[in-house]
Write a protein that holds these residues in place. Structure first.
Motif, PDB file in Angstrom:
ATOM      1  N   GLU A 139      -3.422   6.811 -22.183  1.00 44.15           N
ATOM      2  CA  GLU A 139      -3.562   7.040 -20.745  1.00 44.15           C
ATOM      3  C   GLU A 139      -3.891   5.742 -20.021  1.00 44.15           C
ATOM      4  O   GLU A 139      -3.396   5.500 -18.901  1.00 44.15           O
ATOM      5  CB  GLU A 139      -4.653   8.076 -20.476  1.00 44.15           C
ATOM      6  N   ALA A 140      -4.721   4.884 -20.632  1.00 45.84           N
ATOM      7  CA  ALA A 140      -5.046   3.596 -20.021  1.00 45.84           C
ATOM      8  C   ALA A 140      -3.786   2.756 -19.831  1.00 45.84           C
ATOM      9  O   ALA A 140      -3.594   2.114 -18.783  1.00 45.84           O
ATOM     10  CB  ALA A 140      -6.069   2.849 -20.866  1.00 45.84           C
ATOM     11  N   ALA A 141      -2.899   2.766 -20.839  1.00 45.27           N
ATOM     12  CA  ALA A 141      -1.650   2.006 -20.732  1.00 45.27           C
ATOM     13  C   ALA A 141      -0.788   2.530 -19.591  1.00 45.27           C
ATOM     14  O   ALA A 141      -0.155   1.759 -18.850  1.00 45.27           O
ATOM     15  CB  ALA A 141      -0.885   2.076 -22.058  1.00 45.27           C
ATOM     16  N   VAL A 142      -0.770   3.849 -19.415  1.00 48.40           N
ATOM     17  CA  VAL A 142       0.032   4.452 -18.342  1.00 48.40           C
ATOM     18  C   VAL A 142      -0.506   4.054 -16.971  1.00 48.40           C
ATOM     19  O   VAL A 142       0.265   3.664 -16.071  1.00 48.40           O
ATOM     20  CB  VAL A 142       0.058   5.987 -18.492  1.00 48.40           C
ATOM     21  N   VAL A 143      -1.831   4.145 -16.782  1.00 45.44           N
ATOM     22  CA  VAL A 143      -2.381   3.842 -15.455  1.00 45.44           C
ATOM     23  C   VAL A 143      -2.279   2.352 -15.142  1.00 45.44           C
ATOM     24  O   VAL A 143      -2.104   1.961 -13.980  1.00 45.44           O
ATOM     25  CB  VAL A 143      -3.841   4.338 -15.315  1.00 45.44           C
ATOM     26  N   ILE A 144      -2.364   1.507 -16.150  1.00 47.94           N
ATOM     27  CA  ILE A 144      -2.206   0.075 -15.914  1.00 47.94           C
ATOM     28  C   ILE A 144      -0.773  -0.225 -15.482  1.00 47.94           C
ATOM     29  O   ILE A 144      -0.532  -1.006 -14.544  1.00 47.94           O
ATOM     30  CB  ILE A 144      -2.583  -0.718 -17.174  1.00 47.94           C
ATOM     31  N   ALA A 145       0.192   0.397 -16.152  1.00 50.65           N
ATOM     32  CA  ALA A 145       1.594   0.190 -15.785  1.00 50.65           C
ATOM     33  C   ALA A 145       1.889   0.732 -14.387  1.00 50.65           C
ATOM     34  O   ALA A 145       2.680   0.154 -13.629  1.00 50.65           O
ATOM     35  CB  ALA A 145       2.497   0.861 -16.820  1.00 50.65           C
ATOM     36  N   ARG A 146       1.241   1.833 -14.020  1.00 50.21           N
ATOM     37  CA  ARG A 146       1.450   2.464 -12.722  1.00 50.21           C
ATOM     38  C   ARG A 146       0.813   1.678 -11.592  1.00 50.21           C
ATOM     39  O   ARG A 146       1.324   1.588 -10.488  1.00 50.21           O
ATOM     40  CB  ARG A 146       0.875   3.885 -12.769  1.00 50.21           C
ATOM     41  N   GLY A 147      -0.355   1.096 -11.865  1.00 47.58           N
ATOM     42  CA  GLY A 147      -1.102   0.388 -10.834  1.00 47.58           C
ATOM     43  C   GLY A 147      -2.180   1.268 -10.238  1.00 47.58           C
ATOM     44  O   GLY A 147      -2.219   2.482 -10.461  1.00 47.58           O
ATOM     45  N   PRO A 148      -3.083   0.696  -9.449  1.00 52.22           N
ATOM     46  CA  PRO A 148      -4.224   1.451  -8.915  1.00 52.22           C
ATOM     47  C   PRO A 148      -3.819   2.485  -7.885  1.00 52.22           C
ATOM     48  O   PRO A 148      -2.864   2.300  -7.126  1.00 52.22           O
ATOM     49  CB  PRO A 148      -5.104   0.362  -8.296  1.00 52.22           C
ATOM     50  N   ASP A 149      -4.556   3.603  -7.867  1.00 50.22           N
ATOM     51  CA  ASP A 149      -4.357   4.665  -6.878  1.00 50.22           C
ATOM     52  C   ASP A 149      -5.025   4.288  -5.563  1.00 50.22           C
ATOM     53  O   ASP A 149      -5.968   3.491  -5.524  1.00 50.22           O
ATOM     54  CB  ASP A 149      -4.974   5.983  -7.373  1.00 50.22           C
ATOM     55  N   GLY A 150      -4.560   4.913  -4.486  1.00 48.37           N
ATOM     56  CA  GLY A 150      -5.264   4.851  -3.214  1.00 48.37           C
ATOM     57  C   GLY A 150      -4.808   3.736  -2.299  1.00 48.37           C
ATOM     58  O   GLY A 150      -4.396   2.666  -2.750  1.00 48.37           O
ATOM     59  N   GLU A 151      -4.883   4.014  -0.997  1.00 46.72           N
ATOM     60  CA  GLU A 151      -4.601   2.991   0.004  1.00 46.72           C
ATOM     61  C   GLU A 151      -5.852   2.145   0.209  1.00 46.72           C
ATOM     62  O   GLU A 151      -6.975   2.628   0.114  1.00 46.72           O
ATOM     63  CB  GLU A 151      -4.186   3.651   1.318  1.00 46.72           C
ATOM     64  N   ARG A 152      -5.608   0.877   0.534  1.00 47.42           N
ATOM     65  CA  ARG A 152      -6.755  -0.030   0.696  1.00 47.42           C
ATOM     66  C   ARG A 152      -6.384  -1.159   1.643  1.00 47.42           C
ATOM     67  O   ARG A 152      -5.196  -1.504   1.782  1.00 47.42           O
ATOM     68  CB  ARG A 152      -7.227  -0.552  -0.655  1.00 47.42           C
ATOM     69  N   SER A 153      -7.392  -1.724   2.258  1.00 51.41           N
ATOM     70  CA  SER A 153      -7.190  -2.878   3.123  1.00 51.41           C
ATOM     71  C   SER A 153      -7.111  -4.148   2.286  1.00 51.41           C
ATOM     72  O   SER A 153      -7.386  -4.138   1.077  1.00 51.41           O
ATOM     73  CB  SER A 153      -8.325  -2.983   4.145  1.00 51.41           C
ATOM     74  N   ASP A 154      -6.738  -5.240   2.920  1.00 47.73           N
ATOM     75  CA  ASP A 154      -6.592  -6.519   2.228  1.00 47.73           C
ATOM     76  C   ASP A 154      -7.795  -7.399   2.548  1.00 47.73           C
ATOM     77  O   ASP A 154      -7.977  -7.839   3.683  1.00 47.73           O
ATOM     78  CB  ASP A 154      -5.297  -7.196   2.668  1.00 47.73           C
ATOM     79  N   ALA A 155      -8.635  -7.649   1.552  1.00 47.45           N
ATOM     80  CA  ALA A 155      -9.796  -8.531   1.729  1.00 47.45           C
ATOM     81  C   ALA A 155      -9.693  -9.743   0.810  1.00 47.45           C
ATOM     82  O   ALA A 155     -10.706 -10.345   0.444  1.00 47.45           O
ATOM     83  CB  ALA A 155     -11.093  -7.769   1.452  1.00 47.45           C
ATOM     84  N   THR A 156      -8.453 -10.101   0.453  1.00 47.81           N
ATOM     85  CA  THR A 156      -8.280 -11.233  -0.464  1.00 47.81           C
ATOM     86  C   THR A 156      -8.610 -12.572   0.190  1.00 47.81           C
ATOM     87  O   THR A 156      -8.708 -13.588  -0.497  1.00 47.81           O
ATOM     88  CB  THR A 156      -6.845 -11.273  -1.023  1.00 47.81           C
ATOM     89  N   ASP A 157      -8.777 -12.569   1.527  1.00 47.46           N
ATOM     90  CA  ASP A 157      -9.142 -13.818   2.206  1.00 47.46           C
ATOM     91  C   ASP A 157     -10.631 -14.120   2.111  1.00 47.46           C
ATOM     92  O   ASP A 157     -11.065 -15.239   2.397  1.00 47.46           O
ATOM     93  CB  ASP A 157      -8.729 -13.752   3.674  1.00 47.46           C
ATOM     94  N   VAL A 158     -11.435 -13.130   1.705  1.00 47.15           N
ATOM     95  CA  VAL A 158     -12.886 -13.340   1.581  1.00 47.15           C
ATOM     96  C   VAL A 158     -13.170 -14.087   0.273  1.00 47.15           C
ATOM     97  O   VAL A 158     -12.781 -13.621  -0.803  1.00 47.15           O
ATOM     98  CB  VAL A 158     -13.650 -12.002   1.601  1.00 47.15           C
ATOM     99  N   PRO A 159     -13.838 -15.243   0.321  1.00 48.71           N
ATOM    100  CA  PRO A 159     -14.065 -16.040  -0.894  1.00 48.71           C
ATOM    101  C   PRO A 159     -15.215 -15.499  -1.754  1.00 48.71           C
ATOM    102  O   PRO A 159     -16.280 -16.118  -1.892  1.00 48.71           O
ATOM    103  CB  PRO A 159     -14.373 -17.434  -0.345  1.00 48.71           C
ATOM    104  N   PHE A 160     -14.985 -14.332  -2.370  1.00 47.65           N
ATOM    105  CA  PHE A 160     -15.984 -13.741  -3.256  1.00 47.65           C
ATOM    106  C   PHE A 160     -16.169 -14.599  -4.502  1.00 47.65           C
ATOM    107  O   PHE A 160     -15.239 -15.282  -4.963  1.00 47.65           O
ATOM    108  CB  PHE A 160     -15.535 -12.344  -3.704  1.00 47.65           C
ATOM    109  N   VAL A 161     -17.364 -14.536  -5.084  1.00 50.44           N
ATOM    110  CA  VAL A 161     -17.635 -15.117  -6.404  1.00 50.44           C
ATOM    111  C   VAL A 161     -18.429 -14.099  -7.214  1.00 50.44           C
ATOM    112  O   VAL A 161     -19.113 -13.240  -6.652  1.00 50.44           O
ATOM    113  CB  VAL A 161     -18.425 -16.439  -6.319  1.00 50.44           C
ATOM    114  N   THR A 162     -18.319 -14.174  -8.531  1.00 54.79           N
ATOM    115  CA  THR A 162     -19.139 -13.343  -9.408  1.00 54.79           C
ATOM    116  C   THR A 162     -20.190 -14.226 -10.067  1.00 54.79           C
ATOM    117  O   THR A 162     -19.973 -15.417 -10.292  1.00 54.79           O
ATOM    118  CB  THR A 162     -18.293 -12.661 -10.488  1.00 54.79           C
TER     119      THR A 162
END
Length: 504
Positions: A49-72
């Motif tokens: 099931e993990a392989a299937v969901v990875i191939a499918r991609g994430p569920d749900g609509e979402r906004s784009d926050a890739t411009d925010v310079p997050f760090v871990t």
């Protein structure tokens, strides 16, 4: 109170004795896993099931926050990255953005992964590695907030005033891209040498404000060092301790802040699950005060237990003894779910505020449900049915998972201590008595080197004092070490503390 994790920093064994200890530890860990029914791997259908969901991609609509310079910011070698941080100034205050891994984007309610993680409940930590909550392809791959990877997240935005108090709070689904994977050691070094970027500098500023707010609320944090198993430059196995760095405490304050905001959102919305801890029994507070007096630890007039504990140094034997006693103040933690009627006692006494687990969904089951509840409440939408249906069973699942994890981690530590002392019965060590159970003529001794904390037997144990102790038993099979005083006490009666303190 957070549990202590034992880390094993290993390299290939170089000497026969070193190899023997390695075998003892690793064989013993295998026995412990079988004893506690710790799974060795994920079932094939879960991985499928993990392989299937990875191939499918994430569920749900979402906004784009890739411009925010997050760090871990995590321990060295971490791959299951739940949280990414960005802080900026906003007028006289601050804006904290905290991205939390969006596990629900990958885990289908009622699916095989969902069923497996409800069995596992949380990630388990051992000296030789982790037993993850989710398949590593998710938790260390597409769902982890790894640097330069576009990852689905729940992005919390928390506006703080100049004193660090929260105001407006929102959480939304978004795609994020972390800019860097920092370690605690590296982040602290950058702060110390002046090379830290703005987010780290503001983390120090906001973290310090939040620590002050915790003190003002009457929160309690026990300064518990982490125990680390490693090999020294000569290839000898050792057990030492590592104090937390200031940046770890500041980072933890951001997680606490988010959990407090999540709890308040759910209480206002009258649905969710919070982590609670009852106020300390006044009798336990009085016992701790008597212990402090007996040990010579100052307890100023009007000081709260948190005020006193905050000034303690675990490396000081008398302070370590009082810290051991202080754990009696933090008993009775629970998870309380509610739907329609707010809990009558929703506070977490150690935090001195309502609190919910929401910042570690890759490693803890309940966080996914809290995150989804807060998303719905912020959006003004109904809480998903699969979340609402799970609320009644989550407290029991989490209580069982916490108990199982504590048994496993305690067993790991006991095993390592016994293995490192195997063959050394009769040797004398330097240490300090950190707990005494006066009615049973036994207590707990903390050794200087190795950093073993073990059972000690005998009358007249001098609480909070440096002692020389002799190892009388080291059983790897039983995961047990026992000591006795190597030198008789000159005056056992005067060495003991106030009578009948009922230490546990």
């Amino acid at each position: 109170m957070p549990r202590r994790h034992v880390q094993l920093h290993a390299r290939p064994a170089q000497e026969p004795q070193e190899a023997a200890v390695d075998v003892l530890i690793r064989d013993g860990l295998g026995d412990l896993r079988r004893e506690l029914d710790i799974p060795a791997q994920f079932p094939p259908d879960v991985l499928a099931e993990a392989a299937v969901v990875i191939a499918r991609g994430p569920d749900g609509e979402r906004s784009d926050a890739t411009d925010v310079p997050f760090v871990t910011i995590d321990p060295e070698g971490s791959k299951d990255l739940d949280q990414a941080l960005h802080i900026e100034r906003q007028g006289p205050g601050f804006r904290v953005r905290y991205a939390i891994a969006d596990v629900a984007a990958w885990v289908r309610p009622g699916g095989r992964i969902d069923g497996e993680v409800r069995e596992r409940v949380e990630t388990l930590y051992a000296p030789d590695g982790r037993t993850p909550l989710h398949p590593p392809e998710l938790s260390e791959g597409v769902a982890s907030l790894l640097p330069d990877q576009v990852t689905p997240a729940l992005v919390w935005t928390i506006d703080l005033d100049a004193q660090g108090a929260p105001g407006h709070v929102t959480v939304v689904r978004a795609s994020v891209r972390s800019r860097a994977q920092l370690t605690y050691v590296g982040a602290q070094a950058a702060l110390d040498d002046g090379t830290a970027d703005e987010t780290l500098q503001l983390l120090r500023e906001v973290g310090t404000l939040r620590e002050a707010a915790e003190r003002a609320r009457g929160g309690i944090t026990l300064p518990t060092p982490e125990q680390v198993v490693e090999q020294d430059s000569h290839g000898v196995w050792t057990l030492g301790s590592r104090a937390t760095l200031p940046v770890e405490e500041w980072n933890a304050q951001i997680s606490l802040l988010t959990g407090m905001c999540a709890a308040q959102l759910m209480l206002d919305g009258r649905i969710g699950i919070v982590r609670t801890l009852p106020a300390a029994d006044p009798r336990d507070v009085e016992r701790l005060r008597l212990s402090a007096h007996a040990l010579g630890v100052p307890w100023p007039a009007g000081a709260t237990p948190g005020d006193v504990i905050r000034e303690l140094d675990a490396a000081n034997p008398t302070h370590a003894a009082l810290l051991t006693d202080a754990t009696s103040l933090l008993r009775g933690a629970a998870y309380v779910a509610f739907d329609g009627e707010v809990p009558s006692a929703p506070l977490h006494a150690a935090i001195a505020a309502p609190y919910a687990h929401t910042t570690a969904p890759l490693r803890r089951l309940v966080d996914r449900f809290v995150g989804e509840t807060c998303l719905a409440l912020c959006a003004g939408e109904p809480v998903p049915t699969w979340v609402r249906d799970a609320l009644p069973e989550l407290p029991g699942l989490m209580a069982g998972g916490d108990k199982h994890a504590a048994e496993f981690e305690r067993g790991c530590l006991d095993l390592v201590e016994a293995a490192l002392l195997d063959g050394r019965v009769g040797e004398v060590f330097e240490g300090a008595i950190v707990d005494v159970r006066e009615d049973h003529d036994l207590g707990v001794v903390q050794l200087r080197d190795p950093a073993v904390r073990g059972r000690i037997e005998g009358a007249g144990l001098p609480l909070g004092e440096d002692v020389r102790v002799r190892l009388t038993q080291a059983s790897v099979r039983e995961r047990k070490v026992v000591f006795e005083l190597a030198e008789p006490q000159a005056d056992a009666a005067s060495s003991s503390t106030e009578p009948n303190l009922e230490r546990r």
